[in-house]
Design a protein around this motif. Structure first.
Motif, mmCIF file in Angstrom:
data_model
loop_
_atom_site.group_PDB
_atom_site.id
_atom_site.type_symbol
_atom_site.label_atom_id
_atom_site.label_comp_id
_atom_site.label_asym_id
_atom_site.label_seq_id
_atom_site.Cartn_x
_atom_site.Cartn_y
_atom_site.Cartn_z
ATOM 1 N N LEU A 15 9.144 -2.112 -4.616
ATOM 2 C CA LEU A 15 9.759 -1.277 -4.145
ATOM 3 C C LEU A 15 10.457 -0.968 -5.767
ATOM 4 O O LEU A 15 10.508 0.480 -5.990
ATOM 5 N N SER A 16 11.001 -1.671 -6.617
ATOM 6 C CA SER A 16 11.495 -1.487 -7.789
ATOM 7 C C SER A 16 10.538 -0.863 -8.635
ATOM 8 O O SER A 16 10.846 -0.029 -9.586
ATOM 9 N N THR A 69 20.568 0.521 -7.189
ATOM 10 C CA THR A 69 21.581 0.635 -5.747
ATOM 11 C C THR A 69 21.051 -0.008 -4.562
ATOM 12 O O THR A 69 21.597 -0.687 -4.007
ATOM 13 N N TRP A 70 19.525 0.040 -4.285
ATOM 14 C CA TRP A 70 19.091 -0.327 -3.233
ATOM 15 C C TRP A 70 19.286 -1.824 -3.097
ATOM 16 O O TRP A 70 19.516 -2.517 -2.199
ATOM 17 N N ALA A 110 0.645 -1.113 0.006
ATOM 18 C CA ALA A 110 0.006 -0.088 0.085
ATOM 19 C C ALA A 110 0.989 1.220 -0.002
ATOM 20 O O ALA A 110 0.608 2.237 -0.638
ATOM 21 N N HIS A 111 1.941 1.258 0.890
ATOM 22 C CA HIS A 111 2.825 2.271 0.892
ATOM 23 C C HIS A 111 3.425 2.401 -0.647
ATOM 24 O O HIS A 111 3.524 3.838 -0.974
ATOM 25 N N ALA A 112 4.001 1.381 -1.237
ATOM 26 C CA ALA A 112 4.516 1.746 -2.435
ATOM 27 C C ALA A 112 3.474 2.087 -3.792
ATOM 28 O O ALA A 112 3.902 2.951 -4.462
ATOM 29 N N LEU A 113 2.253 1.594 -3.466
ATOM 30 C CA LEU A 113 1.306 2.133 -4.405
ATOM 31 C C LEU A 113 1.064 3.604 -4.236
ATOM 32 O O LEU A 113 0.870 4.400 -5.314
ATOM 33 N N THR A 160 11.816 5.240 0.878
ATOM 34 C CA THR A 160 12.647 5.314 1.796
ATOM 35 C C THR A 160 12.497 4.252 3.168
ATOM 36 O O THR A 160 13.264 3.458 3.808
ATOM 37 N N ALA A 161 11.377 4.674 3.785
ATOM 38 C CA ALA A 161 10.905 4.070 4.899
ATOM 39 C C ALA A 161 10.837 2.442 4.850
ATOM 40 O O ALA A 161 10.890 1.612 5.740
ATOM 41 N N LEU A 162 10.493 2.089 3.464
ATOM 42 C CA LEU A 162 10.251 0.879 3.330
ATOM 43 C C LEU A 162 11.541 -0.147 2.702
ATOM 44 O O LEU A 162 11.654 -1.228 2.825
#
Length: 348
Positions: free
Chosen positions: A128-129, A143-144, A89-92, A112-114
């Motif tokens: 995330l990507s 990088t991450w 949900a955060h990523a969306l 960044t928090a994820l």
């Protein structure tokens, strides 16, 4: 469209699989959100997941206002602020913020928090990507992912369990069971895909990703006698494949209809697991035979087929994006509309 008074986990899973192929996906999203808001879920703890599904549908269908509203409601519905299920949900939400324009700093704060989830959650690399890519930050994703891989390999080496994985020609890494490989595997695979999209040169960790994929496929083949890959054999190639390698009937299906159905179902399954940017890769029998010849192997061997699949998937020209719109030409090349051809195969 949901019609039940109470939605179960199985209902939500079915809607995740089929909603984008429905006549009115946004209507499905609204109904699912309404069920969550009205307490019509069999398990109240599913409210966050249901609202996340609604947000995902709205985001894919380019309704950012609705997607942001559903994502905010999803995050409020999870039992705690650090619930691991809230990551998608955060990523969306971040994807919507990127596309809204002028809110990139907010989006990056969300992601960044994820970032710590990359080390512990197998689906985090994919969502995330995908979110970073939506914001034109694929290089940041690389990088991450690279730093997360280095961290996990470093932890294994420090524990004395992965020194061989870092240096050996054929590394031995604990993948977990074939049907549930570990976090490191998904990190490496997602990093491999991101680097390929960025046209970066193959490095040692890309080699490791290829070898682990081959290892996993071999183990899965030993366990089940077949594995799911995303190689697509156009009709003429499929007929030739079974003519020359009849044993592959068990892997790719007894006929072309069954082959297309297997791929469609696998793509739907991966979508349900949070994968984005999916597609199939057009294969040829000549290519498979040539690859096997270079490896001095049998085209029917699971490891050879996995290696060929990795080689084909590295070619942008071989990729066929999925899913098409309902009224667009089907991805299989039949000439029929998607809704009349492969879309219904996922439900058979």
């Amino acid at each position: 469209m949901p019609t039940k008074d109470v939605l179960t986990k199985a209902d939500l899973a079915e809607l995740r699989r089929s909603a984008l192929g429905a006549a009115d996906p946004l209507g499905v999203a609204a109904d699912v959100a309404e069920a969550a808001e009205q307490g019509r879920l069999e398990d109240p703890d599913d409210a966050g997941d249901a609202l996340t599904l609604a947000a995902e549908i709205a985001e894919i269908r380019a309704r950012p206002d609705a997607a942001l509203r559903y994502a905010d409601q999803a995050l409020a519905a999870y039992p705690s602020g650090d619930d691991p299920r809230a990551g998608l949900a955060h990523a969306l939400r971040a994807r919507v913020l990127f596309r809204a324009g002028g809110r990139d700093d907010e989006a990056m704060a969300e992601l960044t928090a994820l970032r710590p989830l990359l080390l512990v959650q197998s689906d985090a690399p994919a969502y995330l990507s995908a979110a970073l890519d939506a914001g034109g930050r694929s290089a940041t994703a690389e990088t991450w992912l690279s730093e997360a891989v280095d961290t996990l390999l470093g932890e294994r080496a420090a524990a004395g369990a992965a020194a061989q994985a870092i240096t050996a020609t054929d590394p031995v890494v604990d993948l977990g069971p074939p049907e549930a490989p570990g976090v490191l595997f998904f990190l490496l695979q997602q990093r491999h895909r991101v680097r390929r999209d960025l046209n970066l040169p193959h490095d040692r960790q890309d080699d490791l990703a290829d070898r682990l994929e081959t290892q996993l496929v071999r183990r899965a083949g030993e366990r089940r006698g077949a594995e799911s890959d995303l190689l697509f054999w156009p009709r003429a190639e499929f007929d030739r494949l079974l003519s020359e390698h009849a044993a592959l009937t068990e892997v790719y299906g007894p006929d072309w209809d069954a082959h297309r159905a297997r791929l469609e179902k696998e793509l739907v399954r991966q979508t349900s697991a949070g994968q984005t940017g999916l597609g199939v890769f057009s294969a040829t029998v000549a290519g498979l035979n040539a690859f096997a010849g270079r490896r001095n192997g049998d085209p029917a061997d699971a490891a050879i087929r996995a290696g060929y699949a990795a080689e084909v998937s590295a070619r942008p020209s071989a990729r066929i994006p999925w899913p098409p719109e309902r009224n667009d030409a089907c991805w299989c090349g039949s000439g029929l509309k998607y809704k009349k051809d492969c879309l219904p195969r996922s439900r058979s």
